[in-house]
Structure formats: C-alpha cells, structure tokens
Design a protein around this motif. Structure first.
Motif, PDB file in Angstrom:
ATOM      1  N   ARG A 247     -13.210  -3.608   2.662  1.00 42.07           N
ATOM      2  CA  ARG A 247     -13.236  -2.864   1.397  1.00 42.07           C
ATOM      3  C   ARG A 247     -12.219  -1.714   1.411  1.00 42.07           C
ATOM      4  N   ALA A 248     -12.045  -1.099   2.586  1.00 39.70           N
ATOM      5  CA  ALA A 248     -11.046  -0.041   2.694  1.00 39.70           C
ATOM      6  C   ALA A 248      -9.649  -0.579   2.407  1.00 39.70           C
ATOM      7  N   LEU A 249      -9.344  -1.761   2.920  1.00 44.06           N
ATOM      8  CA  LEU A 249      -8.036  -2.367   2.665  1.00 44.06           C
ATOM      9  C   LEU A 249      -7.827  -2.652   1.186  1.00 44.06           C
ATOM     10  N   LYS A 250      -8.873  -3.057   0.489  1.00 48.65           N
ATOM     11  CA  LYS A 250      -8.765  -3.301  -0.954  1.00 48.65           C
ATOM     12  C   LYS A 250      -8.397  -2.014  -1.695  1.00 48.65           C
ATOM     13  N   HIS A 251      -9.035  -0.915  -1.334  1.00 51.33           N
ATOM     14  CA  HIS A 251      -8.709   0.375  -1.954  1.00 51.33           C
ATOM     15  C   HIS A 251      -7.251   0.745  -1.692  1.00 51.33           C
ATOM     16  N   LEU A 252      -6.817   0.557  -0.462  1.00 50.30           N
ATOM     17  CA  LEU A 252      -5.461   0.948  -0.090  1.00 50.30           C
ATOM     18  C   LEU A 252      -4.417   0.074  -0.779  1.00 50.30           C
ATOM     19  N   HIS A 253      -4.694  -1.211  -0.909  1.00 52.08           N
ATOM     20  CA  HIS A 253      -3.782  -2.115  -1.610  1.00 52.08           C
ATOM     21  C   HIS A 253      -3.669  -1.710  -3.076  1.00 52.08           C
ATOM     22  N   SER A 254      -4.801  -1.449  -3.714  1.00 50.96           N
ATOM     23  CA  SER A 254      -4.792  -1.038  -5.124  1.00 50.96           C
ATOM     24  C   SER A 254      -4.067   0.292  -5.310  1.00 50.96           C
ATOM     25  N   GLY A 255      -4.309   1.227  -4.380  1.00 52.06           N
ATOM     26  CA  GLY A 255      -3.634   2.511  -4.471  1.00 52.06           C
ATOM     27  C   GLY A 255      -2.128   2.392  -4.304  1.00 52.06           C
ATOM     28  N   ALA A 256      -1.703   1.496  -3.433  1.00 49.84           N
ATOM     29  CA  ALA A 256      -0.267   1.283  -3.242  1.00 49.84           C
ATOM     30  C   ALA A 256       0.389   0.755  -4.513  1.00 49.84           C
ATOM     31  N   CYS A 257      -0.333  -0.079  -5.252  1.00 45.59           N
ATOM     32  CA  CYS A 257       0.206  -0.634  -6.498  1.00 45.59           C
ATOM     33  C   CYS A 257       0.410   0.440  -7.563  1.00 45.59           C
ATOM     34  N   GLU A 258      -0.230   1.588  -7.408  1.00 48.21           N
ATOM     35  CA  GLU A 258      -0.050   2.690  -8.343  1.00 48.21           C
ATOM     36  C   GLU A 258       1.200   3.510  -8.035  1.00 48.21           C
TER      37      GLU A 258
END
Length: 244
Positions: free
Chosen positions: A198-209
């Motif tokens: 779940r942490a990786l999902k947050h980080l991936h989404s944040g990178a897309c911003e």
C-alpha cells in the motif's frame, strides 16, 4: 552630438536588459508544463549501469553553481557532463538527500541534472511520502536507486531515441527504506495488500503528481523491478503525462 550619445546610452541599456532576462538560470528555472491526462507510447528502459555511448566529463563551471539552488535538497555540484550523440547534463549535481526535519537519503547518491534534482526533492517532500510512512508505521529515510545519468538509448537498445537518463532527467527507484528497518521493494511488494504494498501505491500516485513520466510494474516487463520517473517532454507541446 548630444542626441548621438543619448542613442548609444539607450542601446546599451537595452543590451544589458537582454542579458538579465536571458541569464544561465532561466532554462533551469522554467516550470514543467501542466500535463494533460493522456497516455503516450514513449517509454524508457530498465535499470542499467552500462554505457552504450562514450561519455566525457568536463570541468566544473561557475554557471552550474549559480543555476542550481534547491531549497529542499542536499546536493553537491559536480563536473558538468558532456557526451556524444546528445548525451550530457549542462548543470550536473550529486543528489544526496532531502533537507528538513525528516531527511531522505539516496543510496547511492545519483548524478542528475539540477532541474530533475529540484523536482525529485519536491516529490520526497510531498504528502505521498507521509501517507506511505503511515502505512508502515515509520518515516521514510532512504531510497535505493539507480545511477541516474547513463548515456544510453531507451530500453538499452543499440539505436533509437535517447533515454531521459542520458540527459540527467530520470531516475530509477528499486526500494523505499523506512526508519524501523522496513523496506518496500518494488520487485517484491508491488500489488500486495500489505503495508509495504500500500505504501508503494501511495508513492507511485504521488510521483504522478510531480513528474511527466512514471512507469512501474504495471507499465511493461522492463519496469517490474522499479519505478522509473523523469521530467522528459512528451507530445508536440510537452503537455502529456505518462502514469503507468
């Protein structure tokens, strides 16, 4: 004669004004264009530490130091990098860590361009990092990354377009390291319903911003072991976002 001297003075002032507005920091400080929610077929390659094109390091320039001032990052100015066939970084730095109360170190510190270093520090200071820390119960303290600058083609092919790595505009991340010793590995934890996944999902989404390109395991087989992030130009007007 008075009119002639006045004309020379005006021309001189216009010339000085032109120098001010075209200073060495103008290209570095230009913001990345606002991205459209579109998908491009442009993709970059997997982690690589080999070089397919010869690279030559040049001496440090004063312009590099003047152009690269990043509030959120701890950096070292290194030699400017020039290479054949379009490779190189006009303002190269070693990105060591972010600054602030909860610094995040990069292991090993990569060589990247100044503009990319600023965007990466912005990502690591954003809300996604706090959300990821909340999932695992401790703060993010480090990243295991690729070398950053590598003079090569996309996907390590012998021909074709240059990788954004060859311009100092990209970085590959394999693992996120947290204060309590927990490590979220892209290769091992992506897609799992665990704190690390779940942490990786947050980080991936944040990178897309923040970045114009973010490629992870769902993008293609070349990225199953890492996140690729870059600030490359996609589309005719550099306004397309790749988030996969």
């Amino acid at each position: 004669m008075q009119e002639l001297r006045h004309g020379v003075w005006v021309q001189g002032m216009l010339f000085l004004a032109a120098l001010v507005f075209a200073g060495p920091g103008s290209a570095i400080d230009a913001p990345v264009p606002v991205s459209k929610p579109s998908i491009s077929t442009d993709e970059d390659g997997e982690l690589a530490d080999d070089e397919t094109v010869k690279v030559e390091n040049k001496g440090k320039s004063a312009a590099n130091e003047a152009a690269c001032e990043i509030e959120l990052a701890k950096i070292e100015i290194v030699e400017s990098v020039e290479g054949e066939n379009g490779c190189g970084i006009p303002a190269a730095v070693t990105l060591l860590a972010t600054t602030g109360p909860s610094p995040v170190s990069l292991l090993p510190p990569p060589t990247v361009g100044c503009a990319f270093a600023g965007k990466f520090a912005e990502f690591l200071s954003g809300p996604a990092v706090k959300q990821a820390g909340g999932e695992v119960g401790s703060d993010l303290t480090g990243l295991r990354v690729g070398p950053g600058y590598v003079c090569r083609r996309r996907n390590n092919l012998p021909d074709g377009k240059l990788s954004e790595h060859a311009r100092g505009k990209a970085l590959d991340i394999t693992t996120f390291v947290f204060a309590d010793g927990v490590e979220a590995s892209v290769a091992e934890d992506w897609g799992k319903d665990t704190p690390e996944g779940r942490a990786l999902k947050h980080l991936h989404s944040g990178a897309c911003e923040v970045f114009t390109t973010v490629l992870g395991p769902d993008a293609d087989p070349n990225h199953r072991s890492h996140f690729h992030v870059d600030i490359g130009c996609h589309g005719r007007n550099c306004t397309y976002l790749i988030c996969q």
